[in-house]
Write a protein that holds these residues in place. Structure first.
Motif, PDB file in Angstrom:
ATOM      1  N   ASP A  89      24.220   3.220   5.798  1.00  0.00           N
ATOM      2  CA  ASP A  89      25.033   3.962   4.696  1.00  0.00           C
ATOM      3  C   ASP A  89      26.451   3.657   5.129  1.00  0.00           C
ATOM      4  O   ASP A  89      27.567   3.586   4.127  1.00  0.00           O
ATOM      5  N   LEU A  90      26.819   4.128   6.529  1.00  0.00           N
ATOM      6  CA  LEU A  90      28.046   4.037   6.737  1.00  0.00           C
ATOM      7  C   LEU A  90      28.873   2.585   6.964  1.00  0.00           C
ATOM      8  O   LEU A  90      29.858   2.350   6.157  1.00  0.00           O
ATOM      9  N   ALA A  91      28.014   1.530   7.183  1.00  0.00           N
ATOM     10  CA  ALA A  91      28.327   0.095   7.039  1.00  0.00           C
ATOM     11  C   ALA A  91      28.566  -0.291   5.800  1.00  0.00           C
ATOM     12  O   ALA A  91      29.617  -0.769   5.365  1.00  0.00           O
ATOM     13  N   ASN A 139      31.970   1.267   4.432  1.00  0.00           N
ATOM     14  CA  ASN A 139      32.928   0.546   4.979  1.00  0.00           C
ATOM     15  C   ASN A 139      33.265  -0.617   4.133  1.00  0.00           C
ATOM     16  O   ASN A 139      34.300  -1.045   3.789  1.00  0.00           O
ATOM     17  N   ALA A 140      32.039  -1.481   4.026  1.00  0.00           N
ATOM     18  CA  ALA A 140      32.060  -2.644   3.279  1.00  0.00           C
ATOM     19  C   ALA A 140      32.708  -2.417   1.800  1.00  0.00           C
ATOM     20  O   ALA A 140      33.755  -3.142   1.159  1.00  0.00           O
ATOM     21  N   GLU A 141      32.268  -1.286   1.179  1.00  0.00           N
ATOM     22  CA  GLU A 141      32.660  -0.892  -0.281  1.00  0.00           C
ATOM     23  C   GLU A 141      34.183  -0.618  -0.258  1.00  0.00           C
ATOM     24  O   GLU A 141      34.840  -0.886  -1.127  1.00  0.00           O
ATOM     25  N   LEU A 142      34.793   0.408   0.772  1.00  0.00           N
ATOM     26  CA  LEU A 142      36.022   0.767   0.885  1.00  0.00           C
ATOM     27  C   LEU A 142      36.885  -0.666   1.021  1.00  0.00           C
ATOM     28  O   LEU A 142      37.995  -0.943   0.450  1.00  0.00           O
ATOM     29  N   TYR A 143      36.235  -1.589   1.861  1.00  0.00           N
ATOM     30  CA  TYR A 143      37.036  -2.933   2.109  1.00  0.00           C
ATOM     31  C   TYR A 143      37.092  -3.621   0.603  1.00  0.00           C
ATOM     32  O   TYR A 143      38.369  -4.086   0.315  1.00  0.00           O
ATOM     33  N   ARG A 144      35.936  -3.631   0.140  1.00  0.00           N
ATOM     34  CA  ARG A 144      36.083  -4.360  -1.120  1.00  0.00           C
ATOM     35  C   ARG A 144      37.046  -3.660  -2.197  1.00  0.00           C
ATOM     36  O   ARG A 144      37.669  -4.536  -3.099  1.00  0.00           O
ATOM     37  N   ARG A 172       0.725  -1.350   0.027  1.00  0.00           N
ATOM     38  CA  ARG A 172      -0.014   0.111  -0.025  1.00  0.00           C
ATOM     39  C   ARG A 172       0.841   1.444   0.111  1.00  0.00           C
ATOM     40  O   ARG A 172       0.545   2.273  -0.719  1.00  0.00           O
ATOM     41  N   CYS A 173       1.929   1.124   0.724  1.00  0.00           N
ATOM     42  CA  CYS A 173       2.719   2.345   0.766  1.00  0.00           C
ATOM     43  C   CYS A 173       4.273   2.072   0.532  1.00  0.00           C
ATOM     44  O   CYS A 173       4.694   0.969   0.899  1.00  0.00           O
ATOM     45  N   ALA A 174       5.133   2.911   0.234  1.00  0.00           N
ATOM     46  CA  ALA A 174       6.454   2.716   0.065  1.00  0.00           C
ATOM     47  C   ALA A 174       7.313   3.940   0.601  1.00  0.00           C
ATOM     48  O   ALA A 174       6.900   5.064   0.184  1.00  0.00           O
ATOM     49  N   LEU A 175       8.273   3.883   1.269  1.00  0.00           N
ATOM     50  CA  LEU A 175       9.218   4.947   1.602  1.00  0.00           C
ATOM     51  C   LEU A 175      10.703   4.717   0.927  1.00  0.00           C
ATOM     52  O   LEU A 175      11.188   3.617   1.364  1.00  0.00           O
ATOM     53  N   VAL A 176      11.274   5.672   0.412  1.00  0.00           N
ATOM     54  CA  VAL A 176      12.682   5.421  -0.318  1.00  0.00           C
ATOM     55  C   VAL A 176      13.486   6.426   0.397  1.00  0.00           C
ATOM     56  O   VAL A 176      13.373   7.477   0.416  1.00  0.00           O
ATOM     57  N   PHE A 177      14.653   5.828   0.913  1.00  0.00           N
ATOM     58  CA  PHE A 177      15.764   6.769   1.460  1.00  0.00           C
ATOM     59  C   PHE A 177      17.055   6.526   0.700  1.00  0.00           C
ATOM     60  O   PHE A 177      17.552   5.349   0.432  1.00  0.00           O
ATOM     61  N   PRO A 178      17.629   7.821   0.160  1.00  0.00           N
ATOM     62  CA  PRO A 178      18.746   7.349  -0.786  1.00  0.00           C
ATOM     63  C   PRO A 178      20.027   7.037   0.103  1.00  0.00           C
ATOM     64  O   PRO A 178      20.097   7.665   0.966  1.00  0.00           O
ATOM     65  N   LEU A 179      20.999   6.101  -0.342  1.00  0.00           N
ATOM     66  CA  LEU A 179      22.215   5.760   0.036  1.00  0.00           C
ATOM     67  C   LEU A 179      23.181   6.430  -0.659  1.00  0.00           C
ATOM     68  O   LEU A 179      23.253   6.376  -1.912  1.00  0.00           O
ATOM     69  N   ALA A 180      24.278   6.723  -0.110  1.00  0.00           N
ATOM     70  CA  ALA A 180      25.297   7.472  -0.742  1.00  0.00           C
ATOM     71  C   ALA A 180      26.683   6.685  -0.802  1.00  0.00           C
ATOM     72  O   ALA A 180      27.677   7.004  -1.495  1.00  0.00           O
ATOM     73  N   TYR A 181      26.699   5.150  -0.311  1.00  0.00           N
ATOM     74  CA  TYR A 181      27.940   4.849  -0.316  1.00  0.00           C
ATOM     75  C   TYR A 181      28.399   4.262  -1.501  1.00  0.00           C
ATOM     76  O   TYR A 181      29.713   4.279  -1.514  1.00  0.00           O
ATOM     77  N   ASN A 204      28.686   6.337  -4.246  1.00  0.00           N
ATOM     78  CA  ASN A 204      29.652   7.413  -4.723  1.00  0.00           C
ATOM     79  C   ASN A 204      29.821   7.297  -6.270  1.00  0.00           C
ATOM     80  O   ASN A 204      31.015   7.628  -6.619  1.00  0.00           O
ATOM     81  N   SER A 205      28.662   7.009  -6.957  1.00  0.00           N
ATOM     82  CA  SER A 205      28.890   7.030  -8.346  1.00  0.00           C
ATOM     83  C   SER A 205      27.788   7.867  -9.167  1.00  0.00           C
ATOM     84  O   SER A 205      26.623   8.065  -8.567  1.00  0.00           O
ATOM     85  N   VAL A 206      28.077   8.664 -10.400  1.00  0.00           N
ATOM     86  CA  VAL A 206      27.047   9.268 -11.174  1.00  0.00           C
ATOM     87  C   VAL A 206      26.185   8.284 -11.956  1.00  0.00           C
ATOM     88  O   VAL A 206      25.204   8.632 -12.439  1.00  0.00           O
ATOM     89  N   SER A 207      26.927   6.885 -12.014  1.00  0.00           N
ATOM     90  CA  SER A 207      26.026   6.108 -13.037  1.00  0.00           C
ATOM     91  C   SER A 207      25.313   4.945 -12.463  1.00  0.00           C
ATOM     92  O   SER A 207      24.605   4.145 -13.068  1.00  0.00           O
TER      93      SER A 207
END
Length: 206
Positions: free
Chosen positions: A109-111, A114-119, A66-75, A77-80
């Protein structure tokens, strides 16, 4: 992350949606897993609107939602490529619940950062190892070529030395034989020294 969001909020499902532009593919992780197809259909219908979301945004649900809520994540860091924490419920969330979602989203987002930096770091280390191995092979190949070149140069020096050692005694042999031939043609006696010198030169070559 998705299981935790489902525990703290009255939700039907939660998802992390990664989009690669408004007309290309992407990936979806859902909790519970059984809602993946429904989330995919919802995302396909609203992809352009979701892509433009820059803050917490509410969207109409579809099908089982019935309802949807979207929160953008910044992890990412890409324009595409963009990622979104999306929750689905049977009724709109109140202000406190939205704030709770945003707090969880920031922590997520912080987690994920960190995972993306580790990768990236692991990938960089792997690429570095491959580069080092490649350079080592190149150096070993160059070293083999240098050794081969030095061997050929040594053979060349040896051949030049042998040619010199043979050529030196050949000169007196040639000169002496020419003189002996002239003496024989002129009916003169052959000088014994010339014969002895010639024989010595032959022994030297031998």
């Amino acid at each position: 992350i998705l299981a935790m969001v489902n525990e703290v909020l009255p939700l039907k499902a939660a998802a992390i949606i990664v989009l690669q532009g408004t007309s290309r593919g992407g990936s979806i992780s859902t909790y519970p897993e059984e809602f993946r197809t429904d989330v995919r259909q919802w995302e396909s219908a609203l992809r352009e609107m979701i892509w433009e979301a820059s803050e917490t945004s509410e969207y109409p649900g579809e099908g089982r939602f019935r309802c949807a809520l979207v929160f953008p994540l910044a992890y990412l860091n890409s324009v595409s490529e963009r990622a979104f924490l999306t929750v689905f419920s049977d009724s709109p969330l109140d202000v406190g619940q939205v704030q709770l979602l945003e707090g969880v989203g920031r922590q997520a987002d912080l987690a994920l950062q960190n995972a993306e930096l580790y990768r990236l770091q692991a990938n960089y280390a792997e690429q570095l190892e491959k580069k080092v191995a490649e350079r080592t092979r190149e150096l070993q190949s160059a070293q083999k070529q240098l050794i081969q070149a030095e061997k050929l140069a040594t053979v060349g020096r040896l051949a030049a030395g042998i040619a010199h050692e043979i050529n030196n005694p050949l000169m007196p042999i040639k000169i002496n034989l020419e003189s002996i031939l002239e003496d024989l043609q002129s009916n003169r006696a052959v000088e014994e020294d010339m014969v002895v010198t010639t024989l010595e030169s032959v022994d030297r070559i031998k």
